[in-house]
Design a protein around this motif. Sequence first.
Motif, PDB file in Angstrom:
ATOM      1  N   LEU A  45      70.738  42.922  16.273  1.00 59.23           N
ATOM      2  CA  LEU A  45      70.077  43.685  17.340  1.00 59.23           C
ATOM      3  C   LEU A  45      70.445  45.091  17.471  1.00 59.23           C
ATOM      4  CD1 LEU A  45      68.163  43.795  19.787  1.00 59.23           C
ATOM      5  CD2 LEU A  45      69.829  42.780  21.014  1.00 59.23           C
ATOM      6  N   ILE A  46      71.548  45.018  17.204  1.00 65.55           N
ATOM      7  CA  ILE A  46      72.297  46.736  17.097  1.00 65.55           C
ATOM      8  C   ILE A  46      71.665  47.431  16.016  1.00 65.55           C
ATOM      9  CG2 ILE A  46      74.352  48.072  16.777  1.00 65.55           C
ATOM     10  CD1 ILE A  46      73.906  46.926  19.661  1.00 65.55           C
ATOM     11  N   VAL A  47      71.210  46.570  14.647  1.00 65.60           N
ATOM     12  CA  VAL A  47      70.862  47.279  13.562  1.00 65.60           C
ATOM     13  C   VAL A  47      69.385  47.658  13.708  1.00 65.60           C
ATOM     14  CG1 VAL A  47      69.894  46.953  11.195  1.00 65.60           C
ATOM     15  CG2 VAL A  47      72.391  46.310  11.797  1.00 65.60           C
ATOM     16  N   VAL A  48      68.691  46.785  14.545  1.00 64.15           N
ATOM     17  CA  VAL A  48      67.376  47.075  14.759  1.00 64.15           C
ATOM     18  C   VAL A  48      67.183  48.217  16.003  1.00 64.15           C
ATOM     19  CG1 VAL A  48      65.246  46.111  15.681  1.00 64.15           C
ATOM     20  CG2 VAL A  48      66.578  44.706  14.195  1.00 64.15           C
ATOM     21  N   ALA A  49      68.108  48.159  16.910  1.00 62.60           N
ATOM     22  CA  ALA A  49      67.860  49.005  17.988  1.00 62.60           C
ATOM     23  C   ALA A  49      68.302  50.507  17.282  1.00 62.60           C
ATOM     24  CB  ALA A  49      68.653  48.890  19.119  1.00 62.60           C
ATOM     25  N   GLY A  50      69.298  50.536  16.380  1.00 62.70           N
ATOM     26  CA  GLY A  50      69.770  51.728  15.725  1.00 62.70           C
ATOM     27  C   GLY A  50      68.598  52.278  14.905  1.00 62.70           C
ATOM     28  N   ILE A  51      67.836  51.549  14.200  1.00 65.13           N
ATOM     29  CA  ILE A  51      66.876  51.969  13.390  1.00 65.13           C
ATOM     30  C   ILE A  51      65.765  52.621  14.321  1.00 65.13           C
ATOM     31  CG2 ILE A  51      64.693  51.194  11.903  1.00 65.13           C
ATOM     32  CD1 ILE A  51      66.694  49.184  10.778  1.00 65.13           C
ATOM     33  N   VAL A  52      65.270  52.058  15.413  1.00 63.10           N
ATOM     34  CA  VAL A  52      64.523  52.285  16.419  1.00 63.10           C
ATOM     35  C   VAL A  52      64.789  53.958  17.051  1.00 63.10           C
ATOM     36  CG1 VAL A  52      63.577  52.213  18.971  1.00 63.10           C
ATOM     37  CG2 VAL A  52      63.521  50.054  17.380  1.00 63.10           C
ATOM     38  N   ALA A  53      66.205  53.904  17.216  1.00 56.34           N
ATOM     39  CA  ALA A  53      66.710  55.168  17.814  1.00 56.34           C
ATOM     40  C   ALA A  53      66.504  56.377  16.763  1.00 56.34           C
ATOM     41  CB  ALA A  53      68.227  55.022  18.056  1.00 56.34           C
ATOM     42  N   VAL A  54      66.906  55.931  15.703  1.00 52.03           N
ATOM     43  CA  VAL A  54      66.963  57.164  14.385  1.00 52.03           C
ATOM     44  C   VAL A  54      65.519  57.577  14.105  1.00 52.03           C
ATOM     45  CG1 VAL A  54      67.188  57.458  12.134  1.00 52.03           C
ATOM     46  CG2 VAL A  54      69.037  56.622  13.253  1.00 52.03           C
ATOM     47  N   LEU A  55      64.290  56.478  14.203  1.00 50.11           N
ATOM     48  CA  LEU A  55      62.995  56.602  13.997  1.00 50.11           C
ATOM     49  C   LEU A  55      62.470  57.568  14.842  1.00 50.11           C
ATOM     50  CD1 LEU A  55      60.492  56.159  12.372  1.00 50.11           C
ATOM     51  CD2 LEU A  55      60.024  54.053  13.754  1.00 50.11           C
ATOM     52  N   ILE A  56      62.812  57.293  16.497  1.00 48.62           N
ATOM     53  CA  ILE A  56      62.443  58.167  17.409  1.00 48.62           C
ATOM     54  C   ILE A  56      62.804  59.449  17.303  1.00 48.62           C
ATOM     55  CG2 ILE A  56      62.548  58.417  20.078  1.00 48.62           C
ATOM     56  CD1 ILE A  56      62.471  55.436  20.250  1.00 48.62           C
ATOM     57  N   ALA A  57      64.105  59.912  16.949  1.00 52.72           N
ATOM     58  CA  ALA A  57      64.549  60.891  16.735  1.00 52.72           C
ATOM     59  C   ALA A  57      64.082  61.793  15.621  1.00 52.72           C
ATOM     60  CB  ALA A  57      66.263  61.134  16.385  1.00 52.72           C
TER      61      ALA A  57
END
Length: 448
Positions: A421-433
């Motif tokens: 879940l952290i990996v997926v959420a991290g990808i989401v955060a980086v994608l948004i940025a």
Amino acid sequence: MDTGSGDIFSGWRQGRLDPSLADVHRSIKVSQSGSTWRRALAFFGPGYLVAVGYMDPGNWATSLAGGSKFGYTLLVVALVSNIMAIILQSLCARLAIASGRDLAQACRDAFPRPVAFVLWLLAEIAIIATDIAEVIGTAIGLNLIFGIPLELGVIITAIDVFLILYLQKLGFRWVEALVITLLGVIAVCFGVQIALADPNWGDVIRGFAPTTEIVTNPEMLYLALGILGATVMPHNLYLHSGIVQTRAYGETLKEKKEALTFATIDSTVALMFALLINASILILAAATFHASGNTQVAELGEAHTLLSPLLGLAIAPTLFGIALLACGINSTVTATLAGQIVMEGFLNIRLPPWLRRLITRAIAIIPAAAVTIWYGEKGTAELLILTQVVLSLQLSFAVFPLVMFTADKRKMGALVAPPWLIVVAGIVAVLIAALNLKLLFDFAGALF
């Protein structure tokens, strides 16, 4: 280290904090002896308050503009944004239940005071941007249904504070009941309009498939980021982490795990409903405006005027106006709560909800009234879309702290987010940025 007894985890610098929304904190009982369905029902509500922020008037402007200009192409953006929202809102519930803190309190605890102050300022900017969208949307709704001039409608929206104050005195369940009822009204209005529009469902399905043009076309990317900003909204992350704690779910690890499960189900189902509404707005615009060659529709008033001749039924624009007004009223409720959570959580300042609402709404009314008076509906449409892009640009400053906190076992104990879940959420955060950085570079390139 404690993993569920309710003591403070060693990862937090401060002891127990005074709860935000203290008048409704742990006010809704969760029975431990009833059936699973009964316990799950106790958590039914917060997700729908969160879902309101995913279909506010600002989202209407971006979805109408996207659907009229690019047809069904941006449906995939609504879908991806909704998936991001489900992931991030589940982390909000996890943070609240595991630590007893909302996101604002967690930031105040974890970061140095200057950093926390900057994050508070950015959160306030996001809430003001949200409020501007609500002011304009509600005023346009009043104009479409009752013929009230936009300038007067903008001022009238300030009195919604008294409705919210009254409902909070009755109890938090009444707030949730109002929101869910109005969501039902919105769903019925769009259901009728979509049936009248009779879209090409094959094109609708293809619209959910990704395309590289969204990233390579600056104009399409601008609207895509507007949809993203209207879907995954910064204030919703603070809101959800606060209102989950209106449930008296207990302090043992077992009770917290069950609370997390039910809260996640609640928000996920509610956000799927939000996707249905968001997609309906875009589908309606694509099936009516884009299909008829009206590719520049972004003004809510213009959309209202065009619906009757295009759909062939006089009630269609009325349904549009009713749904818009319901969205505006709903959004005022959630922005009030989010503003209270942000101010109390970051600054530890307690203001009466009515005073907090009046301050925020007054700040929002000034630019909304100025644009409405000087530029009319065209100016309000442009301001609506701009507010949604501002929200998107603010989003990373809420998302990265959220992911950091929920990945920290010292802060979260046994309810720390699993690695996947952290990996997926991290990808989401980086994608948004990354998307936001590209938008800024595109703007800079256009200027120079």
